[in-house]
Design a protein around this motif. Structure first.
Motif, PDB file in Angstrom:
ATOM      1  N   PRO A 259       8.162  29.075 -17.513  1.00  0.00           N
ATOM      2  CA  PRO A 259       7.200  30.059 -16.983  1.00  0.00           C
ATOM      3  C   PRO A 259       5.746  29.656 -17.236  1.00  0.00           C
ATOM      4  O   PRO A 259       4.903  29.789 -16.337  1.00  0.00           O
ATOM      5  CB  PRO A 259       7.564  31.342 -17.741  1.00  0.00           C
ATOM      6  N   TYR A 260       5.467  29.141 -18.429  1.00  0.00           N
ATOM      7  CA  TYR A 260       4.098  28.725 -18.748  1.00  0.00           C
ATOM      8  C   TYR A 260       3.687  27.520 -17.908  1.00  0.00           C
ATOM      9  O   TYR A 260       2.553  27.448 -17.412  1.00  0.00           O
ATOM     10  CB  TYR A 260       3.996  28.391 -20.235  1.00  0.00           C
ATOM     11  N   VAL A 261       4.609  26.585 -17.725  1.00  0.00           N
ATOM     12  CA  VAL A 261       4.310  25.399 -16.919  1.00  0.00           C
ATOM     13  C   VAL A 261       4.000  25.797 -15.478  1.00  0.00           C
ATOM     14  O   VAL A 261       3.073  25.258 -14.846  1.00  0.00           O
ATOM     15  CB  VAL A 261       5.490  24.404 -16.963  1.00  0.00           C
ATOM     16  N   ILE A 262       4.756  26.752 -14.937  1.00  0.00           N
ATOM     17  CA  ILE A 262       4.506  27.217 -13.573  1.00  0.00           C
ATOM     18  C   ILE A 262       3.106  27.810 -13.450  1.00  0.00           C
ATOM     19  O   ILE A 262       2.378  27.544 -12.488  1.00  0.00           O
ATOM     20  CB  ILE A 262       5.575  28.250 -13.157  1.00  0.00           C
ATOM     21  N   VAL A 263       2.707  28.615 -14.440  1.00  0.00           N
ATOM     22  CA  VAL A 263       1.377  29.232 -14.414  1.00  0.00           C
ATOM     23  C   VAL A 263       0.286  28.167 -14.487  1.00  0.00           C
ATOM     24  O   VAL A 263      -0.721  28.226 -13.767  1.00  0.00           O
ATOM     25  CB  VAL A 263       1.222  30.246 -15.565  1.00  0.00           C
TER      26      VAL A 263
END
Length: 323
Positions: A259-263
């Protein structure tokens, strides 16, 4: 006219409800992570005194990386939200930014080493006789790699005053330009996320393939190598154990980091539209990254179900009894 400390906007001087929410969450994470990781550090040291195996040494350095994250990155997040601006000076700005990413880099590289160590132990069991030398090189390489990867932070970040309010300071990275920021963000994601992920998928995919194809199971405990003809039940247990290990590591890594990588990728590609994602949710995704780092020793201790892992688990149990 430049502003002064007496007429700063309220947002520069008052901690917002959103910031207080983040402070309480980070404080809770810090307390839990500090207790858990300090306890793990003591237990792993005790295990190494009794049995200094390569895996135990890797777990120790993984735990050290997590301790850096817990005692540097999390307090800096709390302090920054409380102070709003940056008033600690230029050198602390650069050092804090350096160690904020150093622990994450070291953790990611050690995770990669743990994966490669298991890969060599299963696919090249005879080479595991030299496991101590291999792991020593891996550990040195991880520390050197984390040091080099974090070094640009010392140059990139500096203390700068607000263009309109010269009494308000922040620790910022405005020296790279737009393309430089994108390149830096991509580099961070490659080292912190994609390198460990690709290594995990390749290594444990190879392990599963070997266990499935071979009629002889290679059992290793990091110090000794035992070759024995496997019956169906032994092969099945080995296959099941490695399947759990493979799936567990990949799933945990993906859940905490993706999720953090996507953001981050979203911000690099189209930062303006990132306003569609709640700031609370963005904070949550970053906290999940910290959760992955802080709970790594427990995750790997539970997942490793080989002989070495059971000793690790028993060691943690004995620590709880002060043995």
């Amino acid at each position: 006219m430049n502003g002064t400390g007496n007429n700063l906007p309220e947002s520069f001087t008052t901690v917002s409800p959103e910031a207080w929410t983040g402070i309480f969450i980070y404080t809770g994470v810090f307390v839990v992570a500090a207790i858990g990781n300090v306890s793990a550090f003591v237990c792993i040291l005790n295990l190494i005194r009794r049995r200094p195996s390569p895996m135990n040494k890797l777990l120790l350095h993984l735990n050290i990386a997590d301790l850096i994250v817990v005692f540097v990155l999390i307090p800096s997040e709390i302090g920054w939200r409380l102070s709003i601006g940056w008033y600690a000076g230029d050198i602390p700005c650069r050092l804090v930014q350096y160690f904020r990413v150093f622990g994450l880099y070291l953790s990611a590289l050690i995770v990669t080493c743990i994966t490669l160590n298991r890969y060599y132990a299963v696919l090249y069991p005879l080479r595991s006789l030299n496991g101590n030398n291999r792991v020593r090189i891996m550990i040195y390489s991880s520390w050197i790699g984390a040091t080099l990867c974090s070094a640009p932070q010392v140059v990139i970040f500096r203390v700068a005053s607000h263009p309109e309010y010269n009494q308000f300071f922040q620790c910022v990275s405005d020296s790279l330009g737009e393309k430089g920021e994108i390149a830096n963000g991509i580099f961070n994601l490659v080292v912190l996320y994609f390198v460990p992920l690709v290594t995990i998928i390749f290594s444990y995919g190879s392990i599963l393939h070997k266990i499935t194809q071979d009629s002889v199971t290679t059992v290793t405990d990091d110090d000794n190598v035992i070759l024995r003809r496997s019956g169906a039940s032994v092969l099945e247990r080995a296959r099941t154990r490695t399947t759990i290990l493979t799936g567990g590591i990949i799933i945990v890594f993906l859940i905490f980091w993706t999720p953090y990588v996507i953001v981050v990728l979203w911000e690099l590609i189209d930062g303006d539209s990132l306003v569609l994602v709640s700031s609370y949710l963005q904070d949550l995704f970053f906290i999940m990254v910290l959760g992955n780092s802080t709970f790594n020793p427990l995750v790997y201790g539970w997942l490793y179900r080989a002989k070495n892992s059971r000793r690790i688990q028993r060691g943690f149990g004995m620590c709880a009894k002060s043995e």
